[in-house]
Design a protein around this motif. Structure first.
Motif, short mmCIF file in Angstrom:
data_model
loop_
_atom_site.label_atom_id
_atom_site.label_comp_id
_atom_site.label_asym_id
_atom_site.label_seq_id
_atom_site.Cartn_x
_atom_site.Cartn_y
_atom_site.Cartn_z
N LYS A 188 42.06 27.93 43.39
CA LYS A 188 42.42 29.20 42.75
C LYS A 188 43.60 29.00 41.80
N VAL A 204 42.20 27.28 38.62
CA VAL A 204 41.36 28.09 37.73
C VAL A 204 42.13 29.26 37.11
N TYR A 210 42.26 29.38 33.25
CA TYR A 210 41.67 30.57 32.63
C TYR A 210 42.67 31.27 31.71
N GLY A 232 41.74 43.20 28.30
CA GLY A 232 42.44 43.16 29.58
C GLY A 232 43.53 42.12 29.65
N MET A 264 43.98 42.32 33.40
CA MET A 264 43.40 41.21 34.14
C MET A 264 44.44 40.16 34.55
N LEU A 290 45.16 38.42 38.24
CA LEU A 290 45.25 36.96 38.43
C LEU A 290 46.54 36.53 39.13
N SER A 338 45.84 36.83 47.32
CA SER A 338 44.72 37.18 48.20
C SER A 338 43.42 37.30 47.40
N ASP A 339 42.29 37.13 48.08
CA ASP A 339 41.01 37.40 47.42
C ASP A 339 40.16 38.35 48.26
N LEU A 347 37.98 48.61 33.15
CA LEU A 347 37.66 47.64 32.12
C LEU A 347 36.23 47.14 32.32
N ASN A 395 33.95 44.93 30.75
CA ASN A 395 33.54 43.86 29.83
C ASN A 395 33.41 42.55 30.60
N ILE A 396 32.95 41.54 29.91
CA ILE A 396 32.65 40.27 30.58
C ILE A 396 33.91 39.65 31.20
N GLN A 397 35.07 39.91 30.59
CA GLN A 397 36.30 39.30 31.12
C GLN A 397 36.72 39.91 32.45
N ARG A 399 34.69 37.87 34.77
CA ARG A 399 35.27 36.52 34.77
C ARG A 399 36.53 36.47 35.63
N THR A 400 37.35 37.50 35.47
CA THR A 400 38.61 37.55 36.24
C THR A 400 38.32 37.63 37.73
N GLU A 427 35.69 36.47 39.15
CA GLU A 427 35.20 35.13 39.50
C GLU A 427 36.37 34.18 39.75
N MET A 428 37.34 34.17 38.83
CA MET A 428 38.48 33.25 38.96
C MET A 428 39.34 33.60 40.17
N SER A 429 39.36 34.89 40.53
CA SER A 429 40.18 35.34 41.65
C SER A 429 39.43 35.28 42.98
N ASN A 430 38.18 34.84 42.96
CA ASN A 430 37.33 34.80 44.17
C ASN A 430 37.10 36.19 44.75
N GLU A 481 25.39 35.67 39.40
CA GLU A 481 25.65 34.22 39.50
C GLU A 481 26.78 33.93 40.50
#
Lengths: 136, 114
Positions: free
Chosen positions: A37, A40, A44, A101, B34, B38, B42-43, B51, B53-55, B58-59, B61-64, B86
């Motif tokens: 984590k 990434v 990111y 964002g 976002m 990040l 914690s996740d 928000l 949108n794709i980000q 993505r955020t 995803e990156m944050s689990n 995915e």
């Protein structure tokens, strides 16, 4: 193990592709999820910075047994004042970036907090290189 | 609370992961920023955001983060859904504002994460 990813400035649809790929690789290698984590999140944020501020860039990721070294080289405007850029809340991001964002002046501090080693080299009008090291 | 209960409270509709609404969640975090998401270590929480949108995906995803609520009746696009699928996420769309969603869920016992 070395990976290379190209990043286009302004293309938010692709922002995060490198971080996503590295995340999958580190998971396959069985790296501690807490460390993954940190990697990434740092990658990111740095990837988003290239998309948000630079014209283009390349990300190099070297994974070794002891950790990961990330090098993000961009061609772009550079950072005139690194001290200011590292200050939470300071940002030069456009309205478009904020709508995605980001652009609240948290990117570089977030990277720094997640990295064991973090170094910025920048030349105004030419570009910026970030070196990030995180131990496993 | 279970995701099914969460949906009832905010008039939510699962647009991804509809077969996982029996799963439970204890914590919530509401933000449109976002980079703020990040910073969380914690996740184990549901991300509540306006928000769309794709980000945002993505955020998560990156944050689990496995669970997301997209507020204000915003459209969850095909590319967002693809990325969410995915990454095995549950995405719930609500017509309510971020403020109202967060308020209702907090009142019902979802704990804050900060």
């Amino acid at each position: 193990m070395r990976f290379e990813y190209k990043v286009e400035g302004g293309d938010f649809t692709q922002a995060g592709n490198a971080a996503s790929a590295i995340k999958k690789t580190l998971k396959q290698l069985g790296v501690d999820p807490v460390v993954i984590k940190r990697v990434v999140v740092a990658l990111y944020e740095a990837e988003v910075n290239i998309v948000a501020h630079a014209w283009r860039g390349v990300i190099y990721a070297d994974i070794e047994g002891s950790g990961i070294k990330l090098r993000l080289e961009d061609e772009g405007p550079g950072i005139p004042d690194i001290g200011k850029a590292m200050t939470r809340g300071f940002s030069t991001a456009s309205e478009g970036v904020r709508e995605m964002g980001f652009g609240a002046g948290m990117g570089l501090p977030n990277i720094s907090e997640n990295a064991d080693e973090f170094h910025i080299d920048t030349v105004v009008g030419e570009g910026t290189t970030l070196n990030i090291g995180i131990r496993f | 609370m279970t995701l099914k209960d969460l949906c009832k409270l905010i008039d939510g509709r699962a647009v991804c992961g509809a077969d996982r609404l029996d799963e439970g969640v204890k914590y919530g975090f509401a933000s449109d920023l976002m980079s703020d998401v990040l910073t969380l270590k914690s996740d184990d929480f549901v991300l509540i955001t306006g928000l769309a949108n794709i980000q945002a995906i993505r955020t998560a995803e990156m944050s689990n983060v496995s669970y997301m609520v997209i507020c204000r009746g915003k459209t969850v696009t095909e590319d967002m859904l693809e990325l969410a699928e995915e990454n095995d996420m549950v995405v719930i769309a609500s017509p309510f504002s971020l403020f109202k969603c967060a308020g209702l869920l907090w009142q019902a016992g979802l704990k804050e994460l900060y």
